[in-house]
Motif scaffolding. Sequence first.
Motif, short mmCIF file in Angstrom:
data_model
loop_
_atom_site.label_atom_id
_atom_site.label_comp_id
_atom_site.label_asym_id
_atom_site.label_seq_id
_atom_site.Cartn_x
_atom_site.Cartn_y
_atom_site.Cartn_z
N ILE A 43 0.83 -1.21 0.00
CA ILE A 43 0.00 0.00 0.00
C ILE A 43 0.87 1.26 0.00
CG2 ILE A 43 -1.60 1.34 1.45
CD1 ILE A 43 -2.92 -1.34 2.17
N GLY A 77 -7.99 2.27 8.27
CA GLY A 77 -8.50 3.39 9.07
C GLY A 77 -9.18 4.50 8.27
N ASN A 115 4.44 -2.22 10.25
CA ASN A 115 3.40 -1.75 9.36
C ASN A 115 3.73 -0.34 8.86
OD1 ASN A 115 1.01 -1.31 8.08
ND2 ASN A 115 -0.30 -1.75 9.85
N ARG A 117 2.75 2.86 7.31
CA ARG A 117 1.49 3.56 7.02
C ARG A 117 1.81 4.89 6.35
NH1 ARG A 117 0.47 1.17 12.48
NH2 ARG A 117 -1.49 0.05 12.37
#
Length: 167
Positions: A43, A77, A115, A117
């Motif tokens: 991502i 989120g 992770n 982000r």
Amino acid sequence: MAIILIGFMGAGKTSVGKLLGKKTEKNFIDLDYEISKRLQMPISEFFVEYGEEKFRETEHELLLEYHQSSGVISTGGGCIETVACRELLKQQTQVIYLQAEFNTLWNRIIDDQLNIRPLAQSNESKDLKRIYQKRLEFYEDCAAHTIATDHLTTEDVVKQILQTIDW
Ligand code: S3P
């Protein structure tokens, strides 16, 4: 009907979802993982190459595909940033909002080295807090149930969910 977890980054959606899936013997679906499979890249890379808007389109597509499953789904989120996702979530009866104060979430985000982000990397704490504040009403709007997670372990959160919903 799927049990859908929503909440800001660091709310524990993935760890709660995994354990909840185990306890309820339901399939666990991590929407972020499915998105990166569909996009064929992490991502964080997709954000850099194609931007957030394209990411949101795929996120919506996958929520549409999976929301009618009978699994436990953890969403990203920012899923509630998309109007169509909010409309879809509002129609579900098993949407659980994992709520936490910003400082709790920020500490969890910076502790989580695994992770990556993109929004946490490209924003300082005060900017991310602004995003959090903007999103609060969306989470509340979409939630069928809210669990305050600040002082709870993953086990505790799962216990509360099991007491709250029909499964
Ligand atoms: C995002 C949250 C991430 C992921 C993407 C965007 C957001 O998911 O979907 O980086 O906009 O808040 P988590 O909430 O699982 O970290």
